[in-house]
Design a protein around this motif. Structure first.
Motif, PDB file in Angstrom:
ATOM      1  N   MET A   1       0.828  -1.188   0.000  1.00 30.43           N
ATOM      2  CA  MET A   1       0.000   0.000   0.000  1.00 30.43           C
ATOM      3  C   MET A   1       0.868   1.245   0.000  1.00 30.43           C
ATOM      4  O   MET A   1       1.896   1.281   0.644  1.00 30.43           O
ATOM      5  N   ASN A   2       0.369   2.237  -0.670  1.00 29.06           N
ATOM      6  CA  ASN A   2       1.099   3.486  -0.778  1.00 29.06           C
ATOM      7  C   ASN A   2       0.471   4.494   0.175  1.00 29.06           C
ATOM      8  O   ASN A   2      -0.658   4.927  -0.021  1.00 29.06           O
ATOM      9  N   HIS A   3       1.180   4.847   1.222  1.00 30.51           N
ATOM     10  CA  HIS A   3       0.677   5.818   2.187  1.00 30.51           C
ATOM     11  C   HIS A   3       1.391   7.141   1.985  1.00 30.51           C
ATOM     12  O   HIS A   3       2.613   7.193   1.890  1.00 30.51           O
ATOM     13  N   ARG A   4       0.587   8.184   1.901  1.00 33.28           N
ATOM     14  CA  ARG A   4       1.174   9.515   1.763  1.00 33.28           C
ATOM     15  C   ARG A   4       1.313  10.149   3.133  1.00 33.28           C
ATOM     16  O   ARG A   4       0.486   9.931   4.016  1.00 33.28           O
ATOM     17  N   ALA A   5       2.329  10.944   3.257  1.00 33.05           N
ATOM     18  CA  ALA A   5       2.524  11.682   4.506  1.00 33.05           C
ATOM     19  C   ALA A   5       1.490  12.795   4.581  1.00 33.05           C
ATOM     20  O   ALA A   5       1.099  13.367   3.560  1.00 33.05           O
ATOM     21  N   PRO A   6       0.994  13.098   5.775  1.00 33.79           N
ATOM     22  CA  PRO A   6       0.017  14.185   5.895  1.00 33.79           C
ATOM     23  C   PRO A   6       0.638  15.510   5.477  1.00 33.79           C
ATOM     24  O   PRO A   6       1.835  15.742   5.630  1.00 33.79           O
ATOM     25  N   ALA A   7      -0.203  16.376   4.942  1.00 31.32           N
ATOM     26  CA  ALA A   7       0.276  17.685   4.496  1.00 31.32           C
ATOM     27  C   ALA A   7       0.760  18.491   5.687  1.00 31.32           C
ATOM     28  O   ALA A   7       0.215  18.409   6.783  1.00 31.32           O
ATOM     29  N   SER A   8       1.768  19.263   5.456  1.00 29.91           N
ATOM     30  CA  SER A   8       2.308  20.075   6.542  1.00 29.91           C
ATOM     31  C   SER A   8       2.474  21.511   6.070  1.00 29.91           C
ATOM     32  O   SER A   8       2.441  21.798   4.881  1.00 29.91           O
ATOM     33  N   GLY A   9       2.647  22.404   7.001  1.00 26.33           N
ATOM     34  CA  GLY A   9       2.851  23.804   6.680  1.00 26.33           C
ATOM     35  C   GLY A   9       1.605  24.426   6.082  1.00 26.33           C
ATOM     36  O   GLY A   9       0.490  24.159   6.496  1.00 26.33           O
ATOM     37  N   ILE A  10       1.812  25.245   5.064  1.00 20.61           N
ATOM     38  CA  ILE A  10       0.690  25.965   4.455  1.00 20.61           C
ATOM     39  C   ILE A  10      -0.180  25.025   3.609  1.00 20.61           C
ATOM     40  O   ILE A  10      -1.359  25.274   3.405  1.00 20.61           O
ATOM     41  N   ARG A  11       0.370  23.905   3.153  1.00 22.80           N
ATOM     42  CA  ARG A  11      -0.416  22.957   2.361  1.00 22.80           C
ATOM     43  C   ARG A  11      -1.538  22.332   3.183  1.00 22.80           C
ATOM     44  O   ARG A  11      -2.498  21.815   2.632  1.00 22.80           O
ATOM     45  N   ARG A  12      -1.418  22.372   4.488  1.00 24.54           N
ATOM     46  CA  ARG A  12      -2.464  21.841   5.347  1.00 24.54           C
ATOM     47  C   ARG A  12      -3.729  22.687   5.237  1.00 24.54           C
ATOM     48  O   ARG A  12      -4.840  22.183   5.353  1.00 24.54           O
ATOM     49  N   TYR A  13      -3.583  23.972   5.003  1.00 29.97           N
ATOM     50  CA  TYR A  13      -4.724  24.887   4.981  1.00 29.97           C
ATOM     51  C   TYR A  13      -5.142  25.305   3.576  1.00 29.97           C
ATOM     52  O   TYR A  13      -6.261  25.726   3.370  1.00 29.97           O
ATOM     53  N   VAL A  14      -4.243  25.234   2.621  1.00 29.43           N
ATOM     54  CA  VAL A  14      -4.551  25.629   1.250  1.00 29.43           C
ATOM     55  C   VAL A  14      -4.837  24.359   0.460  1.00 29.43           C
ATOM     56  O   VAL A  14      -3.945  23.619   0.101  1.00 29.43           O
ATOM     57  N   ASN A  15      -6.119  24.114   0.229  1.00 29.88           N
ATOM     58  CA  ASN A  15      -6.514  22.961  -0.573  1.00 29.88           C
ATOM     59  C   ASN A  15      -7.771  23.332  -1.357  1.00 29.88           C
ATOM     60  O   ASN A  15      -8.270  24.454  -1.274  1.00 29.88           O
ATOM     61  N   ALA A  16      -8.294  22.399  -2.116  1.00 24.77           N
ATOM     62  CA  ALA A  16      -9.424  22.685  -2.999  1.00 24.77           C
ATOM     63  C   ALA A  16     -10.672  23.084  -2.218  1.00 24.77           C
ATOM     64  O   ALA A  16     -11.432  23.944  -2.655  1.00 24.77           O
ATOM     65  N   VAL A  17     -10.891  22.488  -1.061  1.00 24.63           N
ATOM     66  CA  VAL A  17     -12.089  22.808  -0.288  1.00 24.63           C
ATOM     67  C   VAL A  17     -11.994  24.217   0.285  1.00 24.63           C
ATOM     68  O   VAL A  17     -12.944  25.005   0.200  1.00 24.63           O
ATOM     69  N   ASN A  18     -10.858  24.558   0.839  1.00 21.89           N
ATOM     70  CA  ASN A  18     -10.712  25.872   1.457  1.00 21.89           C
ATOM     71  C   ASN A  18     -10.652  27.002   0.434  1.00 21.89           C
ATOM     72  O   ASN A  18     -10.950  28.145   0.758  1.00 21.89           O
ATOM     73  N   LEU A  19     -10.255  26.708  -0.786  1.00 19.82           N
ATOM     74  CA  LEU A  19     -10.253  27.724  -1.826  1.00 19.82           C
ATOM     75  C   LEU A  19     -11.545  27.705  -2.639  1.00 19.82           C
ATOM     76  O   LEU A  19     -12.045  28.746  -3.045  1.00 19.82           O
ATOM     77  N   GLY A  20     -12.092  26.524  -2.872  1.00 16.35           N
ATOM     78  CA  GLY A  20     -13.293  26.403  -3.680  1.00 16.35           C
ATOM     79  C   GLY A  20     -14.556  26.830  -2.965  1.00 16.35           C
ATOM     80  O   GLY A  20     -15.466  27.386  -3.587  1.00 16.35           O
ATOM     81  N   GLY A  21     -14.632  26.586  -1.662  1.00 14.04           N
ATOM     82  CA  GLY A  21     -15.824  26.958  -0.901  1.00 14.04           C
ATOM     83  C   GLY A  21     -16.122  28.446  -0.956  1.00 14.04           C
ATOM     84  O   GLY A  21     -17.232  28.843  -1.343  1.00 14.04           O
ATOM     85  N   PRO A  22     -15.186  29.298  -0.590  1.00 15.44           N
ATOM     86  CA  PRO A  22     -15.449  30.739  -0.686  1.00 15.44           C
ATOM     87  C   PRO A  22     -15.715  31.206  -2.112  1.00 15.44           C
ATOM     88  O   PRO A  22     -16.517  32.114  -2.329  1.00 15.44           O
ATOM     89  N   ALA A  23     -15.071  30.586  -3.092  1.00 10.32           N
ATOM     90  CA  ALA A  23     -15.329  30.974  -4.486  1.00 10.32           C
ATOM     91  C   ALA A  23     -16.770  30.664  -4.873  1.00 10.32           C
ATOM     92  O   ALA A  23     -17.434  31.466  -5.538  1.00 10.32           O
ATOM     93  N   ILE A  24     -17.293  29.524  -4.441  1.00 10.33           N
ATOM     94  CA  ILE A  24     -18.681  29.167  -4.729  1.00 10.33           C
ATOM     95  C   ILE A  24     -19.632  30.127  -4.026  1.00 10.33           C
ATOM     96  O   ILE A  24     -20.646  30.542  -4.591  1.00 10.33           O
TER      97      ILE A  24
END
Length: 133
Positions: free
Chosen positions: A1-24
């Motif tokens: 299985m391929n496990h990704r490391a959790p996002a860290s730093g600013i990538r934790r807060y800047v994602n499609a949901v946090n940018l797309g929600g206010p745009a909608i």
């Protein structure tokens, strides 16, 4: 299985949901804002070009005309009267239906467990396989 490391730093807060929600939200609110602003514009300013985002001379004349000439006041009164009555009626009927369904769930029904235990209901059905010939 391929496990990704959790996002860290600013990538934790800047994602499609946090940018797309206010745009909608902004894209959904723009037509509502335009309707509200246009309701305060005079007849000449609504049809003039280029469109203005804020009315030059705000007026309540459109609202007065809608209430007097078009009978919006009567429609508003009917809505204020009908909405609570229909809400109470639906809640009352739903209360009794919910009570009946809860009582039905407590009552043992004859044959309730029979259907899932039938072999033809639980057997996995597969399509027949044909060998190329």
């Amino acid at each position: 299985m391929n496990h990704r490391a959790p996002a860290s730093g600013i990538r934790r807060y800047v994602n499609a949901v946090n940018l797309g929600g206010p745009a909608i939200v902004v894209l959904s609110a723009l037509p509502l804002y335009w309707m509200l602003v246009s309701s305060f514009k005079g007849p000449g300013e609504i049809s003039a070009g280029p469109p203005t985002p804020v009315p030059r001379a705000a007026t309540l004349g459109n609202y007065a005309e809608a209430f007097v000439r078009n009978g919006i006041g009567r429609n508003l009164f009917n809505s204020v009267l009908v909405a609570p009555v229909s809400t109470v009626a639906v809640l009352g009927l739903s209360f009794f239906a919910g009570y009946a369904l809860a009582a039905l769930a407590r009552t043992p029904l004859r044959g309730r467990g029979a259907l899932p235990s039938c072999p033809h209901r639980t057997r996995r059905r597969t399509a027949p396989r044909f060998s190329p010939g």
